[in-house]
Design a protein around this motif. Structure first.
Motif, PDB file in Angstrom:
ATOM      1  N   GLU A 193       0.842  -1.204   0.000  1.00  0.00           N
ATOM      2  CA  GLU A 193       0.000   0.000   0.000  1.00  0.00           C
ATOM      3  C   GLU A 193       0.881   1.260   0.000  1.00  0.00           C
ATOM      4  O   GLU A 193       0.547   2.256  -0.642  1.00  0.00           O
TER       5      GLU A 193
ATOM      6  N   ARG B  93      -7.351  14.771  -2.121  1.00  0.00           N
ATOM      7  CA  ARG B  93      -7.189  13.361  -1.773  1.00  0.00           C
ATOM      8  C   ARG B  93      -6.931  13.299  -0.276  1.00  0.00           C
ATOM      9  O   ARG B  93      -6.108  14.059   0.247  1.00  0.00           O
TER      10      ARG B  93
ATOM     11  N   HIS C 226      -9.099   7.670   0.746  1.00  0.00           N
ATOM     12  CA  HIS C 226      -8.503   6.326   0.863  1.00  0.00           C
ATOM     13  C   HIS C 226      -8.839   5.853   2.268  1.00  0.00           C
ATOM     14  O   HIS C 226      -8.175   6.223   3.242  1.00  0.00           O
TER      15      HIS C 226
ATOM     16  N   ASP D 251     -10.939   3.045  -2.120  1.00  0.00           N
ATOM     17  CA  ASP D 251     -10.773   4.364  -2.740  1.00  0.00           C
ATOM     18  C   ASP D 251     -12.182   4.837  -3.076  1.00  0.00           C
ATOM     19  O   ASP D 251     -12.849   4.256  -3.950  1.00  0.00           O
TER      20      ASP D 251
END
Ligand code: SAM
Length: 342
Positions: free
Chosen positions: A178, A258, A286, A335
């Motif tokens: 990740e 993000r 995320h 996501d």
């Protein structure tokens, strides 16, 4: 570390013979140098069918997962007999520190076990016994059981430097893939909020390789925050601002494209702040969680529902299992693309 050196054209023959003699050291890579090849060995062969010399390597290259957990348990049987089978959960190697968990019935023999692990793992200089990781700030409860006492180490991964003390802060070797994925997930026009940055596990690879305009990295625990700040400097990253505090209080508003939510204890409690931090109400979350494997999709649908209730359109663009967390329990990431309806 010991190696057999042969001419390049003889390398495959030598490797096969060493393998058959059980002398080939699988924990290290074969190295090619100026027409000759260094083949790592556990001890010197008496003879081979090709010409060879023996060297102590100036530099060995170890495989990340060269040694298996079952090999280690076999090795420990010399120390604790069949009770070695009670050891569960593998080990983690961070820098040259090897971290294991032991069942309580083996605690009394922890120092003997630690010494054996130092002998077993060629790269380990310190062995740490991790008893548990306390919530909510992921502080390890751990102690050194063998080897060097210095535990502030440098762990290098994919060209990123992480300075940390594994006795004091958490770093999960199992999140490797990740961290790699996050490195290339963004782009120069984006702004990023890392709500649970730890020592920078996700945001530093991202800041280095995706070169976003700016990253705000929030960490609540002062001890972890100090490492975060040092790691930003060590990696010479000028696009990362570290903020000490609770993300519920210090996260920016209307900023990020993000949001990294790398924390899986009641992560839904942080959704409202994550959504509020998005630039113009849109972007990508995320979202990390602990799930049972068959629930991978259903859990994502539930999070999407929660986001919709906050007045956003939402969909899961991608999900995946990162690692096994406990028997039948998995660490997953979603996501989630969101856009405000207002
Ligand atoms: C499990 S670590 C994860 C680090 C990194 N995201 C990863 O997954 O490898 C979570 C970090 O979040 C921090 N943390 C927990 N709650 C927080 C909060 N409300 N605000 C800021 N940081 C928090 C903890 O101190 C810890 O360092």
């Amino acid at each position: 570390m010991l190696a057999v050196v042969v001419e390049k054209q003889c390398a495959e023959v030598a490797r096969m013979e060493l393998l058959n003699l059980n002398l080939f050291d699988k924990s290290r890579y074969i190295i090619s140098k100026a027409g000759r090849v260094e083949i790592p060995v556990l001890s010197p062969p008496e003879k081979l069918s090709v010409n060879f010399t023996l060297v102590q390597q100036d530099k060995s290259i170890f495989k990340a997962h060269g040694l298996s957990f079952s090999e280690m348990k076999e090795y420990l049987k010399d120390v604790v007999g069949e009770r070695a089978e009670l050891i569960r959960g593998g080990w983690e190697m961070i820098g040259d520190v090897l971290i294991i968990s032991l069942p309580e019935e083996l605690y009394a023999e922890r120092e003997k076990i630690g010494k054996a692990m130092l002998d077993f793992h060629p790269r380990a200089k310190t062995v740490i016994l991790r008893k548990r990781i306390s919530e909510p700030l992921r502080k390890p409860e751990a102690q050194i059981i063998a080897g060097r006492k210095k535990t502030v180490i440098i762990h290098r991964e994919n060209g990123v430097i992480f300075k940390l003390n594994p006795l004091k802060v958490m770093f999960s070797a199992g999140n490797f893939s990740e961290r790699k994925r996050m490195a290339y997930i963004s782009s120069p026009e984006e702004r990023i909020l890392d709500m649970f940055s730890g020592i920078g596990q996700f945001c530093l690879p991202l800041a280095k390789y995706s070169s976003p305009e700016k990253v705000i990295a929030v960490e609540k625990r002062p001890e972890t925050f100090q490492f975060l700040k040092e790691n930003i400097k060590l990696n010479k990253l000028e696009n990362v601002e570290a903020r000490l505090g609770d993300n519920l209080e210090v996260s920016p508003v209307n900023f990020a494209d993000r949001v990294l939510m790398g924390y899986f204890f009641s992560p839904e409690n942080y959704l409202e702040i994550a959504l509020r931090s998005l630039r113009n109400g849109r972007g990508m979350l995320h979202f990390h969680a602990i799930i049972k494997k068959p629930e991978l999709k259903v859990y994502g649908d539930r999070v999407v529902e929660l986001v919709r209730k906050e007045g956003y359109e939402a969909k899961v663009n991608y999900n995946r299992i990162i690692k096994s967390y406990a028997p039948m329990v998995w660490h997953a990431v979603y996501d989630i693309e969101v856009r405000s309806k207002r």
